[in-house]
Design a protein around this motif. Structure first.
Motif, short mmCIF file in Angstrom:
data_model
loop_
_atom_site.label_atom_id
_atom_site.label_comp_id
_atom_site.label_asym_id
_atom_site.label_seq_id
_atom_site.Cartn_x
_atom_site.Cartn_y
_atom_site.Cartn_z
N ALA A 1 0.82 -1.21 0.00
CA ALA A 1 0.00 0.00 0.00
C ALA A 1 0.85 1.26 0.00
O ALA A 1 0.50 2.27 -0.63
N LEU A 2 1.98 1.23 0.72
CA LEU A 2 2.79 2.44 0.86
C LEU A 2 3.74 2.67 -0.31
O LEU A 2 4.02 3.82 -0.66
N PHE A 3 4.23 1.61 -0.89
CA PHE A 3 5.27 1.75 -1.92
C PHE A 3 4.87 2.70 -3.06
O PHE A 3 5.66 3.57 -3.44
N PRO A 4 3.65 2.59 -3.60
CA PRO A 4 3.31 3.47 -4.75
C PRO A 4 3.07 4.93 -4.36
O PRO A 4 3.05 5.80 -5.25
N ILE A 5 2.87 5.23 -3.09
CA ILE A 5 2.48 6.59 -2.72
C ILE A 5 3.57 7.37 -1.98
O ILE A 5 3.39 8.56 -1.72
N ILE A 6 4.68 6.71 -1.65
CA ILE A 6 5.77 7.43 -0.98
C ILE A 6 6.40 8.41 -1.97
O ILE A 6 6.87 8.00 -3.04
N PRO A 7 6.42 9.70 -1.66
CA PRO A 7 6.94 10.69 -2.61
C PRO A 7 8.46 10.67 -2.69
O PRO A 7 9.13 10.11 -1.80
N PRO A 8 9.02 11.26 -3.72
CA PRO A 8 10.48 11.39 -3.80
C PRO A 8 11.01 12.09 -2.56
O PRO A 8 10.36 12.98 -2.00
N GLY A 9 12.19 11.68 -2.14
CA GLY A 9 12.79 12.25 -0.94
C GLY A 9 12.56 11.40 0.29
O GLY A 9 13.03 11.76 1.38
N TRP A 10 11.85 10.26 0.12
CA TRP A 10 11.61 9.34 1.22
C TRP A 10 11.76 7.91 0.71
O TRP A 10 11.64 7.65 -0.49
N HIS A 11 12.01 6.98 1.62
CA HIS A 11 12.03 5.57 1.23
C HIS A 11 11.54 4.71 2.38
O HIS A 11 11.54 5.13 3.55
N LEU A 12 11.12 3.48 2.06
CA LEU A 12 10.64 2.52 3.04
C LEU A 12 11.79 1.65 3.50
O LEU A 12 12.59 1.17 2.69
N ALA A 13 11.88 1.42 4.80
CA ALA A 13 12.95 0.60 5.38
C ALA A 13 12.32 -0.48 6.26
O ALA A 13 12.02 -0.23 7.42
N ILE B 1 9.51 4.82 7.65
CA ILE B 1 9.60 5.72 6.50
C ILE B 1 10.72 6.71 6.80
O ILE B 1 10.66 7.46 7.78
N VAL B 2 11.74 6.68 5.95
CA VAL B 2 12.99 7.40 6.22
C VAL B 2 13.24 8.46 5.15
O VAL B 2 13.00 8.23 3.95
N ARG B 3 13.75 9.60 5.58
CA ARG B 3 14.07 10.70 4.67
C ARG B 3 15.24 10.32 3.75
O ARG B 3 16.19 9.64 4.16
N GLY B 4 15.19 10.79 2.51
CA GLY B 4 16.28 10.56 1.58
C GLY B 4 16.19 9.18 0.93
O GLY B 4 15.14 8.53 0.93
N PRO C 1 15.93 9.19 14.86
CA PRO C 1 14.56 9.73 14.82
C PRO C 1 14.43 11.01 14.01
O PRO C 1 13.36 11.26 13.43
N ALA C 2 15.48 11.82 13.92
CA ALA C 2 15.42 13.05 13.13
C ALA C 2 15.26 12.76 11.64
O ALA C 2 14.82 13.63 10.88
N ASP C 3 15.63 11.55 11.21
CA ASP C 3 15.54 11.17 9.80
C ASP C 3 14.24 10.46 9.46
O ASP C 3 14.01 10.12 8.29
N VAL C 4 13.41 10.22 10.46
CA VAL C 4 12.27 9.32 10.31
C VAL C 4 10.95 10.08 10.44
O VAL C 4 10.79 10.94 11.31
N SER C 5 10.00 9.77 9.56
CA SER C 5 8.68 10.39 9.63
C SER C 5 7.65 9.47 10.28
O SER C 5 6.67 9.96 10.85
N THR D 1 0.82 11.17 6.95
CA THR D 1 1.39 12.51 6.88
C THR D 1 2.91 12.42 6.93
O THR D 1 3.46 11.71 7.76
N LEU D 2 3.57 13.14 6.03
CA LEU D 2 5.03 13.21 6.01
C LEU D 2 5.45 14.67 6.10
O LEU D 2 5.03 15.49 5.27
N ASP D 3 6.24 14.98 7.11
CA ASP D 3 6.70 16.36 7.31
C ASP D 3 5.53 17.34 7.38
O ASP D 3 5.60 18.45 6.84
N GLY D 4 4.44 16.93 8.02
CA GLY D 4 3.30 17.81 8.17
C GLY D 4 2.40 17.91 6.95
O GLY D 4 1.41 18.65 6.97
#
Length: 205
Positions: free
Chosen positions: A67-79, A98-101, A113-117, A185-188
């Motif tokens: 469910a998440l893979f197709p909707i995660i925007p650029p700048g984030w990835h699933l771990a 869900i991790v930044r970058g 945690p600062a890298d994680v949404s 929600t990612l980054d608000g």
């Protein structure tokens, strides 16, 4: 913010167990002191064997990833099941983060945690732990959003807005049932609303 290890029990000779740091743990992995494929993680300074996933937990995790893979925007990835440097003595491996970058941004370090949404744990037999000490640890570490996918009640417990201090907790806690949709929600920024039932194993019948 960091997670303070709890006081370990006194040993047989009156001493205390040696607490492993996150740096010690990383060096142990690098030098092969922890065999490849061994399911352990660092928790409060001690190596803890990870719980084996039963089929319902595995099914839920696969559906969440799908469910998440197709909707995660650029700048984030699933771990999935990757280390999270939560504090000086704790490096858990949540079911999904869900991790930044991109993945290559973490070649020489684990995310903090600062890298994680969002951190997601799928809970069946581990409900008490995931809604107890794990929730407190994630709040203390500053994880901004934490979901517990509760297979027993077919709900997702969504936590946000962590508070540290002596009694770490989340200011916002909401339960979403399998007839509802949960916002992501990612980054608000609202990304999507996901039907809870689509993230859970089918009801046997």
């Amino acid at each position: 913010m960091s997670v303070a290890p709890s006081s370990p029990p006194a040993g047989a000779r009156g001493g205390r167990p040696y607490l492993i740091t996150a740096e010690d743990y990383a060096r142990m992995i690098e030098c092969g002191a922890i065999p490849e494929g061994r399911r352990v993680e660092l928790w409060e300074g001690q190596l803890v064997e990870k719980m084996t996933k039963n089929p319902p937990r595995s099914t839920a995790l696969k559906k969440i990833l799908a469910a998440l893979f197709p909707i995660i925007p650029p700048g984030w990835h699933l771990a999935p099941e990757c280390p999270l440097h939560l504090g000086p003595h704790s490096v858990p491996e949540p079911d999904l983060t869900i991790v930044r970058g991109g993945p290559d941004d973490y070649l020489d370090r684990d995310p903090t945690p600062a890298d994680v949404s969002l951190v997601i744990e799928v809970a069946d037999t581990s409900v008490a732990k995931d809604l107890g000490r794990m929730r407190s640890a994630y709040a203390a570490g500053g994880v901004v959003a934490y979901w517990v996918v509760n297979l027993r009640t077919r709900t997702i417990e969504a936590h946000a807005d962590p508070i540290g201090g002596d009694k770490p907790e989340y200011r916002s806690i909401r339960s979403f049932g399998d007839c509802e949709a949960i916002p992501l929600t990612l980054d608000g920024r609202a990304i999507a609303e996901l039907p809870v039932a689509s993230l859970l194993p089918a009801v046997a019948g």
